[in-house]
Each structure stands twice: as structure tokens, then as C-alpha cells.
Design a protein around this motif. Structure first.
Motif, PDB file in Angstrom:
ATOM      1  N   GLY A 162     -44.320 124.018 110.836  1.00  0.00           N
ATOM      2  CA  GLY A 162     -43.596 124.170 112.103  1.00  0.00           C
ATOM      3  C   GLY A 162     -42.835 125.475 112.198  1.00  0.00           C
ATOM      4  O   GLY A 162     -42.266 125.805 113.238  1.00  0.00           O
ATOM      5  N   ARG A 163     -42.791 126.279 111.094  1.00  0.00           N
ATOM      6  CA  ARG A 163     -42.131 127.586 111.148  1.00  0.00           C
ATOM      7  C   ARG A 163     -43.171 128.677 111.153  1.00  0.00           C
ATOM      8  O   ARG A 163     -44.248 128.539 110.583  1.00  0.00           O
ATOM      9  N   GLU A 164     -42.837 129.761 111.806  1.00  0.00           N
ATOM     10  CA  GLU A 164     -43.770 130.894 111.845  1.00  0.00           C
ATOM     11  C   GLU A 164     -43.264 131.975 110.908  1.00  0.00           C
ATOM     12  O   GLU A 164     -42.117 132.418 111.008  1.00  0.00           O
TER      13      GLU A 164
END
Length: 794
Positions: A162-164
């Protein structure tokens, strides 16, 4: 004995009773409710005249159902990416095992495909160089001529939980081995612009000379929409306009409210023509490319297809291109000397692969040989290689004439391989005509008695001794021997070949006699095709009939392919006072429901496509109104349902007399295709039938010299006599016939024999004998002479 033990023993016995493949009521193509039982773990040979139904039984029924059942074990998602297969037309099949089909289909004519890339040998060599090569230049892709080097800069984003995550890369190099000048093709092309356009004419006036570039259709609108002057001669274009015409990059334009793409003429033909294999093109496109483009060896890579970096890395003093250009037997010897314990499993696998080439009689090839240049027999044997060392047992191997393209000397080796596969516990099914291979069968199934509608039944089942005693066509001809002619023809002249050096030929000088039947022979790989196709076939007045596949869809048939339909349509039109286009199922006369196909296809996603006879025309392919017009009491659908032999009688007399049609039909009967129906789809013809159809078509050409490449391919022993009669008629009509052939019957019947050898690859490439067949046998100094002497009982 305990209850459990008894149950196990009984179960074991029950399993052991499944020792046959049982076929009941097979009706594929011309099969007529065929029922056979084939013993498992045995070598079964299927015989019968060409077109008798052998391939329909073995490939279209047994192998097809085995492969279909295996495909059904995959998830529906995967099946969506696989070819869908309909269940064969058969009542019952049981005892099937996994089928591995090794057929004669030519390997893809992709110019990027080589023997090395097709057999995984290149993949192994690339790994070897990425581990041992000095200097080290990168991973295996750095040695792949199909992968360009890419350099990338910019922001790289990765999604994690869910993190870039972002990272900046600068000049990140993804190393490939492709030569940038020729794009991994090994050759660069130079275009003759005078063959592309006529500078004295305008675009509207037809200045472009490229096939298919007519200004009457969309091309005219696209060029105008791109802003090019249509009425000015091309020679007066500005430099910018000419560059756009020839080299314009693809750009979106809008013409008459339609979104289209414009691109320059050379940009387009580079993709549509020059990146394809020359041999696979349509004849008119091929003639244009040969006229307009000259291919020269790439000056940057010297034809190796590889970048300078890939060529700089060496193992044992050689770069990867040098190893790929070696004859495979020499490469195998070099590999044995290589001492590298760190990659021992890789060396073992590569050594086994290269030894398999030698075992199968292909040691004379090199890994850089383009796969499109392999003959049908060589392609089939190349496909066999991956199965030779396989640990699989209890599978069914299916072979389609594995002896094609093999000298009698090489057939012995092929027979040993077939027996080895059987002895490992496999079922081996072979479609074959050669008596040497029929002789090693454990079980023989003979189909016939005739071809086409006269075949499709089992005439004999049993062992070879019983086949000899049987009164079947195969049994009667199994021991046929052609005798030498009492008097050979005298030559009327010669075709001089001087200094031939194509492939493995060593400056060969030979006089090919004219006015006679000349056979060029020698072991596989000795240089026969190189000599004939390289030095004889390209001359004026020479007509070549090779083994290349016929280009045609399921809508093509003998009537359309030979040009027979043209005079027939005109005769129908004249007799009924209507236009000829009505009598074509691909044009105005087509049934509107099935579009002239005669069948309607229903797509069912991952399930097999259902093919059902069209209810509107009942499979006749024409509109009902068209079938009201008749010629000689028959409508066009009835005429297309006639066998060639009956059609010849029909068009020879009365109101249906059509001399142009009669001439074509006589040639079809001459080559032994009298049983084919005029409307039979070309996709259902066997390999031998296709070659003879080409021969019948090309006999109409006004050639003086005919070159035939193994015309006995797919021919039954009984048909070989008919072929020899046809060759004699060609010579007696004043033509010269040159045949590349291994069949002893054709050698014995020749007026003159040119034998190449003595071995294959760099052990061949020389003329080892020239003379009459009788002199060849008396001499016995060559392998051919020894085998021919044995054949004629000398």
C-alpha cells in the motif's frame, strides 16, 4: 494371503490388462468406421497409398484426442490461451497414453530463428558465457542477438504493502546482445529507390511501384490527408516532402471523419516485408523485394548478429559466434576439452544435446543455420532431439515419415532410434512408406485399398511376414525392385556449374546433362540441395518444384489453386448468360449465411469451436439461385464435388466441353491425383499430395529444365512407378529433369547420377561419382553405390 494383499494382486492384474489402444468407429476425413487395436509398447507402422487415411487415423484421431484430453486437465483460464480442439469423429477410444507428435511441418520461417534458438542450445551457451566468459560483460541476455541493449533514466516506482517507494535511476543499462546496425538479422538491406517510385509520375498517377499501394482506395486518401502533393511528380518534391513520403514516422491523422495512421513507404515496408522471411512471402511480393532490395552482410557484426561487447567475451579462446558457426560435431569435440567443474551440470546437458544431433544424423549442421532453411526431414529430426534422452516412458510417440530426406545409409540409424524409443517402454506409431522401416515393425496396419473416397478402410493388420503374404497393394509391392534401363538416353547438352561454394560445397565443378533424367544424390547434408538450388535453380528457364507448403486457407481447393475454376466459371456464365462472379463461393455467388464456407463456426470460449454444416446451403457453399444454373446437366456445386478423373470425362465432351479445364485436369491425373475432388480444402491434403499438386500446376510453365526436390515424399511403393512414368513423359517431351532424391527406385531408373559426399557437412561437399546407375553399382566406391547394388541385387 491377507485380504489386502489379494486386493492389490487383483488390482495389479487388472491394470496390466490395458495393453492395447482401442479405436472404434473412426470417421475423420475419409475413414469409414475404422476399428483397430494397436498393441502398446510396440512399434506399429501404418502403410497404404497416399491419401488412404493413414494421417486421419494416426494424427487426426488418436494423437488429436490424446492431446485434447491432456489440455482439458488444465484450468479453464489456461485453456483460454491454448488452441481449442474438437473431439475427433470417432465412436470410442480407450487405452490412450500421452501423445508426443513429431511431424514434418517446416520450422517457423522467422528470420530470427536458428537451429540453436530452436533447440535450446543457444540458451545453454549464453548461460555458459555469462558464467565463464572473459571479460565478463553481463547476464545471459548480453549474448542474445534477439535482445537489444536498453539504457533507462528516471524515477522507478514500486508499490509495497500500500506504500509507494520511489528510486531515481540514471543510465541504468539492461544489457542485450543484439547488433544495433542490423537489429540482430546479420544482414542490412539497401533499397533501390527506382523500384519504389517513378519520379516522373505523381502519386495520383501511380508513382508508387510497391505491390498493393493503389491510390484508388484508402492509400490515396491517407497520403492526401498527410499533406503530400498528389498531382506533382515525385521527382519535384521538396527534400522535406520526399523524406515524409519515404521515411515518415507513424502519425495519427483524420481523413473523412475516420482516425487513421500515416507512415512513410519505407517505414511501412520495413515492417511488413523486410522483417519477414523471403521464402514465406507471396510470389509477387517476393519478386518485388528481390528487385528492390539488396541484402548485404552487416559490416558492424560481420553477419554474426551480435554486438561488439558480446563478441569480445571469450571462453577457451572462442567467442559465442565462432562456436555457433562450427559444425556441431566439431563443437561437441571442443566442449569435451573444456574443464569447468563450476558449470558441470550445464556442460553435461549441452554435451548430451550436441551428441543427440550427431546420433540423429544432423551433426553436419551448425547452430547459426537459419531454421527456415532446413528441409522437412531435417526439421522433423531436429524436433526429435528433445525426446531422445527423455526419461519418460509409457508415452505414445507419433512420427510422420521420419525417413524423409534420408539416404538409405541414414535410414538404418533412424530405425535404431525408433527401436530405442520402443525399448524404453513407449508406444511408437509411424506413418511410413519405406520398406526398410516397415521391416522393423512389430505390428503393421495397412489402409486403403485406394485413395480418397476409395480408401479409408483397414485392409490388413498383423506382422511384416503376414503383410508380405497378403494380397494388399502394400503386400504386393513391398519387394518391388526397379531394374536398370537397357538403354539410357543420350544428353543433348549440359548445364555447366563451375566453382560452386554454397554452404559446404568445395569449389564444385560439374556438368549437369540436359535432355535426360538426372538424379543428384548423396547422404543427408552432403550438399545436394546446395548444389541444385544454389547453382541450377536460379537460371532462366528452370522450373523448381520444392517441398514448401502450399499457401492457402480452408477456402482454397484444387480447383482454385490450379486455376481450373476460372475457365469453368466462364463456361457456366456463357452457358447461362450471367456473370462469372456468381460461380465463385468467395464472391457474389456465396451463400449469405456461411459466406461461402459451407460450414458455420460457433465460438464457445474455452470449449472447442463447434463446426456445423450450414442449414441454408446444406454445405454446398452457393446461394440457391446460383444452383439453378447448369452446365451439361450439373450445377457448380455438383461439379466441385466431382473427383478429378470424373471431371476430366465431364469437361471433355458435349456441351460441357472446356478445353482449358481439360488440360489442367489431365495434368492432375498425370501426377496421380485423379481421386481428389475439385472442391476438397487444401488444408486436408497430405504432404505428398500438396507437392504433386504443385508439380501439376507448374507443368503448365514453359520451362526447359524441371528441378524436383524429393518427389517421392509421401508416395506409396505402388505410386513410385507412376511417378517414374511421369518423369519419363516430361523428358520425352523435350524437357530436362533434375531430381534430388534418395529413393533407390528413382536412382535405378535414371539416365545419369551425380553422387555427392563422401560424408555430411565438412566431410562432404564434393562430387564423388558421375555416370550411369549401372556404372555406379559396378564402381561401388560410394555409400550410394553400395546401397544401390544391394537394392538391385547386383
Amino acid at each position: 494371503m491377507g485380504t489386502a494383499a489379494k486386493t492389490t494382486a487383483t488390482a495389479g492384474q487388472a491394470a496390466d490388462r490395458h495393453d492395447v489402444i482401442r479405436v472404434q468407429g473412426a470417421r475423420e476425413n475419409n475413414l469409414r468406421d475404422v476399428t483397430v487395436e494397436l498393441p502398446k509398447r510396440r512399434l506399429t507402422v501404418f502403410t497404404g497409398v497416399s491419401g488412404s487415411g493413414k494421417s486421419s487415423l494416426v494424427f487426426a484421431t488418436i494423437a488429436a484426442e490424446s492431446q485434447r484430453l491432456i489440455n482439458e486437465t488444465y484450468p479453464a483460464f489456461l485453456q483460454g490461451f491454448m488452441p481449442t480442439m474438437a473431439r475427433p469423429d470417432v465412436d470410442h477410444l480407450e487405452g490412450l497414453t500421452t501423445a508426443i507428435v513429431v511431424d514434418q511441418e517446416r520450422m517457423g520461417a522467422n528470420p530470427r530463428s536458428t537451429v540453436g534458438t530452436a533447440t535450446d542450445a543457444n540458451a545453454m551457451l549464453r548461460i555458459l558465457f555469462s558464467r565463464l566468459g572473459t571479460p565478463h560483460i553481463g547476464p545471459p541476455t548480453a549474448f542474445a542477438f534477439n535482445i537489444p541493449t536498453r539504457v533507462a533514466s528516471g524515477v522507478m516506482r514500486t508499490d509495497k504493502g500500500g506504500r509507494e517507494e520511489k528510486s531515481v535511476v540514471k543510465d541504468a543499462v539492461y544489457q542485450g546482445g543484439m547488433c544495433s546496425r542490423c537489429e540482430g538479422m546479420g544482414a542490412v538491406n539497401d533499397v533501390d529507390l527506382t523500384a519504389i517510385y517513378d519520379e516522373s509520375r505523381s502519386l495520383a498517377d501511380g508513382a508508387l511501384l510497391v505491390p498493393g499501394y493503389s491510390m484508388d482506395g484508402w492509400y490515396g486518401r491517407i497520403f492526401a490527408g498527410a499533406g503530400l502533393p498528389m498531382d506533382r511528380p515525385v521527382g519535384r518534391f521538396t527534400a522535406k516532402q520526399l523524406d515524409k513520403l519515404l521515411h515518415g514516422a507513424p502519425e495519427k491523422i483524420r481523413v473523412d471523419g475516420v482516425n487513421l495512421t500515416y507512415e512513410g513507404v519505407l517505414t511501412k515496408i520495413q515492417k511488413s516485408m523486410l522483417s519477414k522471411d523471403l521464402e514465406a512471402m507471396q510470389p509477387h511480393v517476393r519478386r518485388f523485394v528481390e528487385r528492390a532490395v539488396t541484402f548485404t552482410t552487416c559490416p558492424d557484426c560481420g553477419g554474426t548478429r551480435l554486438s561488439k561487447e558480446a563478441l569480445s567475451s571469450k571462453v577457451g579462446g572462442h567467442n559465442i559466434a565462432e562456436l555457433c558457426s562450427m559444425q556441431i560435431t566439431d563443437l561437441a569435440a571442443w566442449l569435451r576439452e573444456l574443464d569447468a567443474p563450476s558449470v558441470a551440470p550445464l556442460l553435461g546437458g549441452l554435451q548430451h544435446l550436441l551428441d543427440s544431433f550427431t546420433d540423429i544424423g544432423l551433426g553436419y549442421l551448425s547452430l547459426d543455420r537459419p531454421s527456415g532453411t532446413l528441409s522437412g526431414g531435417e526439421a522433423q529430426r531436429t524436433k526429435m532431439i528433445r525426446h531422445l534422452g527423455s526419461s519418460l516412458t509409457d508415452v505414445t510417440y507419433v512420427f510422420d515419415e521420419p525417413t524423409i530426406g534420408l539416404h538409405p545409409h541414414d535410414i538404418e540409424r533412424m530405425n535404431r532410434l525408433l527401436v530405442q524409443l520402443r525399448d524404453k517402454g513407449n508406444t511408437v506409431l509411424v506413418v511410413e512408406h519405406k520398406p526398410e522401416t516397415i521391416a522393423i515393425a512389430d505390428h503393421v496396419v495397412d489402409l486403403g485399398p485406394g485413395a480418397g473416397t476409395a480408401g479409408g478402410t483397414v485392409c490388413f493388420e498383423g506382422d511384416v511376414a503376414a503383410l508380405r503374404r497378403s494380397d494388399t497393394v502394400t503386400g504386393r509391392h513391398l519387394d518391388d525392385r526397379v531394374e536398370f534401363k537397357p538403354q539410357v538416353r543420350e544428353r543433348t547438352g549440359v548445364l555447366e556449374v563451375r566453382g560452386a561454394a554454397t554452404h559446404n560445397l568445395r569449389d564444385v565443378d560439374v556438368d549437369v546433362p540436359l535432355g535426360v533424367l538426372c538424379v543428384v544424390t548423396g547422404v543427408a547434408g552432403s550438399g545436394k540441395s546446395s548444389l541444385v538450388h544454389g547453382s541450377v535453380a536460379k537460371r532462366d528457364g528452370v522450373v523448381v518444384v520444392d517441398q514448401g507448403a502450399i499457401k492457402g486457407s480452408r477456402r482454397s481447393n484444387p480447383a482454385t489453386y490450379t486455376g481450373l475454376l476460372e475457365p469453368v466459371r466462364k463456361a457456366f456464365a456463357k452457358a447461362n448468360g450471367v456473370k462469372p462472379a456468381l460461380f465463385s463461393s468467395n464472391s457474389e455467388g456465396a451463400c449469405p449465411t456461411c459466406n461461402g464456407a459451407g460450414v458455420v463456426f460457433t465460438e464457445l470460449g474455452v470449449m472447442a469451436t463447434v463446426e456445423s454444416v450450414c442449414e441454408e446451403c446444406e454445405g454446398r457453399r452457393f446461394q440457391a439461385a446460383v444452383l439453378e444454373y447448369t452446365l451439361g446437366g450439373r450445377d457448380i456445386a455438383q461439379v466441385l464435388a466431382l473427383p478429378v478423373q470424373e471431371a476430366l470425362a465431364f469437361f471433355s465432351e458435349g456441351e460441357a466441353r472446356v478445353p482449358a479445364a481439360t488440360a489442367i485436369l489431365e495434368r492432375l491425373v498425370d501426377v496421380g491425383l485423379g481421386y481428389l475432388t475439385l472442391g476438397q480444402p487444401l488444408t486436408t491434403l497430405s504432404g505428398g499430395e500438396r507437392q504433386r499438386l504443385k508439380l501439376a500446376t507448374q507443368m503448365a510453365d514453359k520451362g526447359e529444365v524441371y528441378v524436383l526436390d524429393e518427389p517421392t515424399t509421401g508416395l506409396h511403393l505402388a505410386d513410385v512407378a507412376n511417378l517414374l512414368g511421369l518423369l519419363d513423359r516430361l523428358v520425352d517431351s523435350g524437357r530436362s529433369v533434375v531430381v534430388i532424391e534418395h529413393h533407390q527406385a528413382v536412382m535405378a531408373h535414371a539416365d545419369w547420377v551425380v553422387d555427392l559426399g563422401p560424408g555430411a557437412g565438412h566431410d562432404g561437399g564434393r562430387v564423388v561419382f558421375e555416370g550411369t546407375p549401372a556404372q555406379l553399382v559396378a564402381d561401388r566406391s560410394t555409400l550410394t553405390g553400395q546401397h544401390l547394388a544391394e537394392y538391385v541385387g547386383a
